[in-house]
Every structure is written in C-alpha cells, then in structure tokens.
Design a protein around this motif. Structure first.
Motif, short mmCIF file in Angstrom:
data_model
loop_
_atom_site.label_atom_id
_atom_site.label_comp_id
_atom_site.label_asym_id
_atom_site.label_seq_id
_atom_site.Cartn_x
_atom_site.Cartn_y
_atom_site.Cartn_z
N ILE A 169 0.83 -1.20 0.00
CA ILE A 169 0.00 0.00 0.00
C ILE A 169 0.87 1.26 0.00
CG2 ILE A 169 -1.64 1.33 1.38
CD1 ILE A 169 -2.82 -1.42 2.24
N LEU A 170 1.85 1.29 0.87
CA LEU A 170 2.71 2.47 0.96
C LEU A 170 3.49 2.70 -0.32
CD1 LEU A 170 4.09 2.14 4.60
CD2 LEU A 170 2.45 3.79 3.73
N THR A 171 4.18 1.68 -0.81
CA THR A 171 4.98 1.87 -2.01
C THR A 171 4.12 2.09 -3.25
OG1 THR A 171 5.18 -0.53 -2.29
CG2 THR A 171 6.98 0.59 -1.15
N GLY A 172 2.92 1.53 -3.27
CA GLY A 172 2.01 1.78 -4.38
C GLY A 172 1.60 3.24 -4.47
N HIS A 173 1.30 3.83 -3.32
CA HIS A 173 0.94 5.25 -3.31
C HIS A 173 2.15 6.13 -3.67
CE1 HIS A 173 -3.22 5.20 -2.17
NE2 HIS A 173 -2.97 4.34 -1.20
N PHE A 174 3.31 5.79 -3.14
CA PHE A 174 4.52 6.55 -3.48
C PHE A 174 4.83 6.45 -4.98
CE2 PHE A 174 6.18 5.91 1.07
CZ PHE A 174 5.62 7.11 1.48
N ALA A 175 4.70 5.25 -5.53
CA ALA A 175 4.98 5.05 -6.95
C ALA A 175 4.02 5.83 -7.83
CB ALA A 175 4.92 3.56 -7.30
N ARG A 176 2.73 5.78 -7.50
CA ARG A 176 1.76 6.53 -8.30
C ARG A 176 2.00 8.02 -8.21
NH1 ARG A 176 -4.00 5.28 -8.74
NH2 ARG A 176 -3.56 5.97 -10.84
N SER A 177 2.43 8.49 -7.04
CA SER A 177 2.74 9.91 -6.88
C SER A 177 3.93 10.30 -7.77
CB SER A 177 3.06 10.18 -5.41
OG SER A 177 3.63 11.44 -5.24
N GLU A 178 4.99 9.48 -7.78
CA GLU A 178 6.14 9.75 -8.64
C GLU A 178 5.75 9.73 -10.11
OE1 GLU A 178 9.19 6.89 -7.92
OE2 GLU A 178 10.09 8.06 -6.30
N ARG A 190 2.83 10.34 -11.45
CA ARG A 190 2.01 11.51 -11.78
C ARG A 190 2.85 12.79 -11.88
NH1 ARG A 190 -1.61 10.85 -7.44
NH2 ARG A 190 -2.48 8.81 -7.78
N ARG A 191 3.89 12.89 -11.03
CA ARG A 191 4.75 14.07 -11.06
C ARG A 191 5.59 14.15 -12.33
NH1 ARG A 191 7.80 13.21 -6.54
NH2 ARG A 191 6.16 12.54 -5.14
N ALA A 192 6.12 13.01 -12.77
CA ALA A 192 7.00 12.98 -13.95
C ALA A 192 6.66 11.77 -14.81
CB ALA A 192 8.45 12.95 -13.51
N PRO A 193 5.56 11.84 -15.57
CA PRO A 193 5.14 10.66 -16.35
C PRO A 193 6.12 10.28 -17.45
CG PRO A 193 3.73 12.54 -16.82
CD PRO A 193 4.64 12.94 -15.71
N GLU A 194 6.94 11.23 -17.90
CA GLU A 194 7.91 10.90 -18.94
C GLU A 194 9.13 10.16 -18.39
OE1 GLU A 194 8.85 14.64 -17.02
OE2 GLU A 194 7.05 14.06 -18.10
N SER A 195 9.34 10.24 -17.08
CA SER A 195 10.51 9.60 -16.47
C SER A 195 10.21 8.25 -15.84
CB SER A 195 11.08 10.50 -15.37
OG SER A 195 11.46 11.75 -15.91
N PHE A 196 8.97 8.05 -15.42
CA PHE A 196 8.63 6.83 -14.69
C PHE A 196 7.52 6.07 -15.41
CE2 PHE A 196 10.13 9.74 -11.33
CZ PHE A 196 11.18 8.98 -10.86
N GLU A 197 7.58 4.75 -15.30
CA GLU A 197 6.55 3.88 -15.84
C GLU A 197 6.09 2.93 -14.74
OE1 GLU A 197 8.22 1.79 -19.10
OE2 GLU A 197 8.30 3.55 -20.39
N GLY A 198 5.06 2.15 -15.04
CA GLY A 198 4.66 1.12 -14.10
C GLY A 198 3.42 1.45 -13.30
N ASP A 199 2.58 2.32 -13.82
CA ASP A 199 1.37 2.66 -13.07
C ASP A 199 0.51 1.42 -12.86
OD1 ASP A 199 -0.24 4.72 -11.82
OD2 ASP A 199 -1.68 4.34 -13.42
N GLY A 200 0.48 0.53 -13.83
CA GLY A 200 -0.30 -0.70 -13.68
C GLY A 200 0.23 -1.59 -12.57
N PHE A 201 1.56 -1.67 -12.45
CA PHE A 201 2.15 -2.45 -11.36
C PHE A 201 1.78 -1.85 -10.01
CE2 PHE A 201 5.78 -3.66 -14.39
CZ PHE A 201 5.14 -4.84 -14.75
N ALA A 202 1.83 -0.51 -9.94
CA ALA A 202 1.50 0.16 -8.68
C ALA A 202 0.04 -0.07 -8.31
CB ALA A 202 1.80 1.65 -8.80
N VAL A 203 -0.83 0.03 -9.30
CA VAL A 203 -2.26 -0.19 -9.03
C VAL A 203 -2.50 -1.64 -8.61
CG1 VAL A 203 -4.54 -0.26 -10.10
CG2 VAL A 203 -3.04 1.68 -10.51
N ALA A 204 -1.85 -2.58 -9.27
CA ALA A 204 -2.01 -3.99 -8.89
C ALA A 204 -1.53 -4.23 -7.46
CB ALA A 204 -1.24 -4.88 -9.86
N GLY A 205 -0.41 -3.62 -7.08
CA GLY A 205 0.07 -3.74 -5.70
C GLY A 205 -0.90 -3.13 -4.70
#
Length: 88
Positions: free
Chosen positions: A26-35, A37-52
C-alpha cells in the motif's frame, strides 16, 4: 522501481507476509503513483503500482473481515456458554 516493489509486496502479502507485505504494498504503491504523476515521462509502471495497491487493500479488507468474524463467533459462543451457565 517502487511500482515493482508494490506488486511484489502485494503478492507476498497473500502468501508469506500477510501484514507486512500488504502494508508495504500500500505504501509503495501510493509513493509510486505519486512519482509517476509528477513525472510521467521519467517513470513507468502505473499498472504495477495499481495492482500492488489492489492486492494490499484486498488483503487488509479480508483480514479485517476475518478478525470481525472471529470476534463475533467467539463472542456469540461466550454468550451462549454464559447463558447456559445462568440457566443451568
């Protein structure tokens, strides 16, 4: 990276580490989605975060319902025993 940690922790929450794995998911999923959203061109994996997040929250919900059922069952059992002692 955090999205993958969230997914792996969510899976661990269903197998080996129910409490710790779910909370970490839960914690890392929220942190990942926040990252993401802040820089969508630099980070990927929103689906992994949502699944977690889904795995983590589902395990917390099921654990809560299980504990509630356990308390209600043994509370009812204790009430029956007390009632039998009073009447018997």
């Amino acid at each position: 990276m955090l999205a993958i940690v969230s997914l792996v922790s969510g899976l661990l929450g269903w197998t080996l580490l129910p409490v710790v794995g779910s909370l970490v998911a839960i914690l890392t999923g929220h942190f990942a989605r926040s990252e993401i959203r802040r820089a969508p061109e630099s980070f990927e994996g929103d689906g992994f975060a949502v699944a977690g997040l889904v795995l983590g929250y589902a395990m917390v919900a099921l654990a809560t319902l299980g504990m509630l059922a356990l308390v209600l069952f043994f509370g009812g059992l204790a009430a029956l025993v007390a009632m039998a002692a009073v009447l018997g």
